[in-house]
Write an enzyme that holds these catalytic residues in place. Structure first.
Site, PDB file in Angstrom:
ATOM      1  N   SER A  42       0.936  -1.116   0.012  1.00  0.00           N
ATOM      2  CA  SER A  42      -0.028   0.011   0.051  1.00  0.00           C
ATOM      3  C   SER A  42       0.782   1.131  -0.020  1.00  0.00           C
ATOM      4  CB  SER A  42      -0.909  -0.128   1.244  1.00  0.00           C
ATOM      5  OG  SER A  42      -0.287   0.211   2.388  1.00  0.00           O
ATOM      6  N   HIS A 160      -4.353  -5.166   2.910  1.00  0.00           N
ATOM      7  CA  HIS A 160      -3.286  -6.240   3.333  1.00  0.00           C
ATOM      8  C   HIS A 160      -4.235  -7.560   3.579  1.00  0.00           C
ATOM      9  CE1 HIS A 160       0.193  -3.604   5.168  1.00  0.00           C
ATOM     10  NE2 HIS A 160       0.200  -3.589   3.897  1.00  0.00           N
ATOM     11  N   GLU A 169      -4.493  -1.174   9.679  1.00  0.00           N
ATOM     12  CA  GLU A 169      -3.947  -1.957  10.562  1.00  0.00           C
ATOM     13  C   GLU A 169      -4.478  -1.319  12.218  1.00  0.00           C
ATOM     14  OE1 GLU A 169       0.112  -0.960  10.199  1.00  0.00           O
ATOM     15  OE2 GLU A 169       0.271  -1.805   8.321  1.00  0.00           O
ATOM     16  N   GLU A 210       1.219  -9.277   7.246  1.00  0.00           N
ATOM     17  CA  GLU A 210       2.056  -9.035   8.226  1.00  0.00           C
ATOM     18  C   GLU A 210       2.123  -9.926   9.587  1.00  0.00           C
ATOM     19  OE1 GLU A 210       1.256  -4.816   8.885  1.00  0.00           O
ATOM     20  OE2 GLU A 210       2.407  -4.420   6.970  1.00  0.00           O
ATOM     21  N   ASP A 248      -3.352   2.266  11.971  1.00  0.00           N
ATOM     22  CA  ASP A 248      -2.843   2.923  11.014  1.00  0.00           C
ATOM     23  C   ASP A 248      -4.086   2.793   9.805  1.00  0.00           C
ATOM     24  OD1 ASP A 248      -1.668   3.675   8.425  1.00  0.00           O
ATOM     25  OD2 ASP A 248      -0.490   1.745   8.131  1.00  0.00           O
ATOM     26  N   GLU A 291      -1.925   6.698  12.856  1.00  0.00           N
ATOM     27  CA  GLU A 291      -1.135   6.984  11.408  1.00  0.00           C
ATOM     28  C   GLU A 291      -2.025   7.090  10.156  1.00  0.00           C
ATOM     29  OE1 GLU A 291       1.418   3.728  10.960  1.00  0.00           O
ATOM     30  OE2 GLU A 291       1.627   3.879   8.681  1.00  0.00           O
ATOM     31  N   ASP A 316       2.633   8.671   7.284  1.00  0.00           N
ATOM     32  CA  ASP A 316       3.503   7.575   6.592  1.00  0.00           C
ATOM     33  C   ASP A 316       3.565   7.904   4.942  1.00  0.00           C
ATOM     34  OD1 ASP A 316       4.245   5.307   5.310  1.00  0.00           O
ATOM     35  OD2 ASP A 316       2.705   4.005   6.010  1.00  0.00           O
ATOM     36  N   LYS A 341      10.691   4.410   6.752  1.00  0.00           N
ATOM     37  CA  LYS A 341      10.861   3.221   5.729  1.00  0.00           C
ATOM     38  C   LYS A 341      11.924   3.512   4.969  1.00  0.00           C
ATOM     39  CE  LYS A 341       6.026   1.709   5.574  1.00  0.00           C
ATOM     40  NZ  LYS A 341       4.638   1.713   5.093  1.00  0.00           N
ATOM     41  N   HIS A 369       8.407  -2.209   9.103  1.00  0.00           N
ATOM     42  CA  HIS A 369       8.694  -3.033   8.248  1.00  0.00           C
ATOM     43  C   HIS A 369       7.763  -2.614   7.009  1.00  0.00           C
ATOM     44  CE1 HIS A 369       4.761  -5.418  10.009  1.00  0.00           C
ATOM     45  NE2 HIS A 369       4.624  -4.126   9.771  1.00  0.00           N
ATOM     46  N   LYS A 393       7.789  -0.622  14.291  1.00  0.00           N
ATOM     47  CA  LYS A 393       6.496  -1.205  13.766  1.00  0.00           C
ATOM     48  C   LYS A 393       6.740  -2.458  13.095  1.00  0.00           C
ATOM     49  CE  LYS A 393       3.151   0.273  10.749  1.00  0.00           C
ATOM     50  NZ  LYS A 393       2.059   1.113  10.301  1.00  0.00           N
TER      51      LYS A 393
END
Ligand code: PGA
Ligand code: ZN
Length: 417
Positions: A42, A160, A169, A210, A248, A291, A316, A341, A369, A393
């Site tokens: 994403s 995800h 998330e 994840e 998130d 987030e 992010d 990241k 990650h 994270k």
């Protein structure tokens, strides 16, 4: 000190079964550094460019042989003979030679692989752990070695997982002042409790990208808050003070025509309405950070949310580990925490600079990650320790995730002698 002798890349597989890039750097002294690059599913629109082969006959177009070739034939001759401890110079050299704003010429997957492997080789050369080397190489002045607390994704939806929540998330954020090993244990115990609770409620306990649960047919974006709060209590911990919830939303993924489309609930919300929904949640559940609650294409509302947010607001997709975008977010008071990241930036130096910019403002950094394209590389943990990040994270299960916790616990052991 030692110069770079050789640089070699190869195609490897990342966690989702699609290719990524691994790079090995050898110094004239014989010191070796190896690193592999992760990527997301994403991804923010302004991330550094992931160069894919686009040849449909190999890996459905997702091969990375072009990036591998760019390392072996273009970047290797560029950096050969250069001092490995000159990380800033080497990264700058690659950025200049690439010549594009987003590293689309060589590919960020090629450049970052070299950047990380050079750092590892230089650390090995100096007989330093990577976190020690990074702190020294970037002259990071911090009084101590505070270890980051885990933010572990517990329930995942969005891009995800299929048929789960619209928000991407729901994570657990360790809060309690304790050792990293104790925080990891607490997190895994709460994760186990959540599994039991999901089973009792007849939700599947299959996991998503994840390693987080991705319960099918959950049909409520609020229910995970209830479930995770229950899991914290059942495991014997105090919600908020021991462990809180981290959301998130990855809201860019469900932002359509200026509104937020919560398809699983058949509701379309305006920005004002979704902000109100989040604030109500925060009043009723032990949410401690959040987030990407708004889309990266909804910049104007981030400061509106930030002004009302009682907890840190993490950017992010909005900032994609890019110093210019992060500076913009700081100037506009759009966020006061940043997800970090390495592959969004594309070099170690740019990633560290984002973290240092946050440090100067006393803002939170959270090295993270990636969703589907994670590797067993643990660089992000050393980075977090070097720059003094408050959190990392990672997912709660699967080898490419737990290796990060294992590295963190090893670092704790090394620091304690
Ligand atoms: P991604 O998601 O790595 O799949 O982009 C992770 C995140 O949004 O934090
Ligand atoms: Zn995110």
């Amino acid at each position: 000190m030692s110069n770079i002798k050789s640089v070699r890349a190869r195609e490897i597989l990342a966690s989702g079964g699609e290719p990524s890039v691994e790079v090995e750097v050898v110094l004239e002294s014989g010191a070796v550094g190896t690193a592999s690059v992760s990527y997301g599913v994403s991804a923010g629109s302004k991330e550094a460019f992931v160069l894919l082969d686009g040849d449909a006959r190999r890996y459905h177009g997702h091969g990375m042989l072009k990036a591998v070739d760019n390392v072996n034939t273009k970047i290797a001759p560029l950096v050969a003979g250069k001092e490995a401890a000159g990380q800033r110079e080497i990264d700058a050299l690659m950025i200049t030679a690439d010549g594009t704003e987003n590293k689309s010429n060589f590919g960020a997957n090629a450049i970052l692989g070299v950047s990380m492997a050079v750092a590892r080789a230089a650390a090995a050369q100096q007989h330093l752990e990577l976190f020690q080397y990074l702190r020294q190489a970037y002259q990071i002045n911090l009084p101590n070695w505070n270890l980051p607390k885990p933010v572990a994704v517990f329930i995942e939806g969005g891009r995800h997982a299929d048929k789960s929540t619209d928000l991407q998330e729901y994570a657990l954020a360790a809060q309690k002042d304790q050792t990293a090993a104790e925080s990891v244990r607490m997190m895994e115990e709460i994760y186990r409790s959540l599994k039991t609770i999901l089973k009792e409620k007849n939700f599947s306990t299959n996991v998503g990208n994840e390693g987080a649960f991705a319960p099918e047919g959950i049909q409520s974006n609020q229910l995970p808050l209830e479930l995770i709060t229950g899991a914290i209590t059942t495991a014997g911990y105090q919600p908020k003070t021991d462990a809180g919830i981290y959301i998130d939303a990855a809201a860019s993924e469900f932002y359509q025509d200026g509104k937020y489309n919560l398809a699983s609930e058949s509701r379309v919300l305006t920005t004002e309405e979704i902000i109100q929904m989040y604030l109500d949640w925060q009043k009723n559940y032990p949410i401690v950070l959040w987030e990407d609650l708004l889309s990266e294409f909804d910049w104007e509302h981030w400061p509106v949310l930030m002004a009302q947010s009682p907890i840190p607001l993490v950017a992010d997709d909005l900032t994609v580990t890019n110093v210019k975008l992060w500076q913009k977010a700081i100037d506009l008071k759009a966020a006061n925490a940043i997800l970090i990241k390495l592959n969004q930036a594309g070099t170690v130096t740019e990633t560290v600079d984002c973290c240092l910019l946050a440090n100067r403002h006393n803002y939170i950094t959270i090295p993270s990650h990636r969703g589907g394209g994670e590797t067993n590389d643990t660089f992000l943990v050393d980075l977090a320790v070097a720059v003094g990040s408050q959190y990392i994270k990672v997912g709660p299960t699967r080898g490419e995730r737990v290796c990060k916790y294992n590295r963190l616990m090893l670092i704790e052991e090394l620091l304690n002698g």
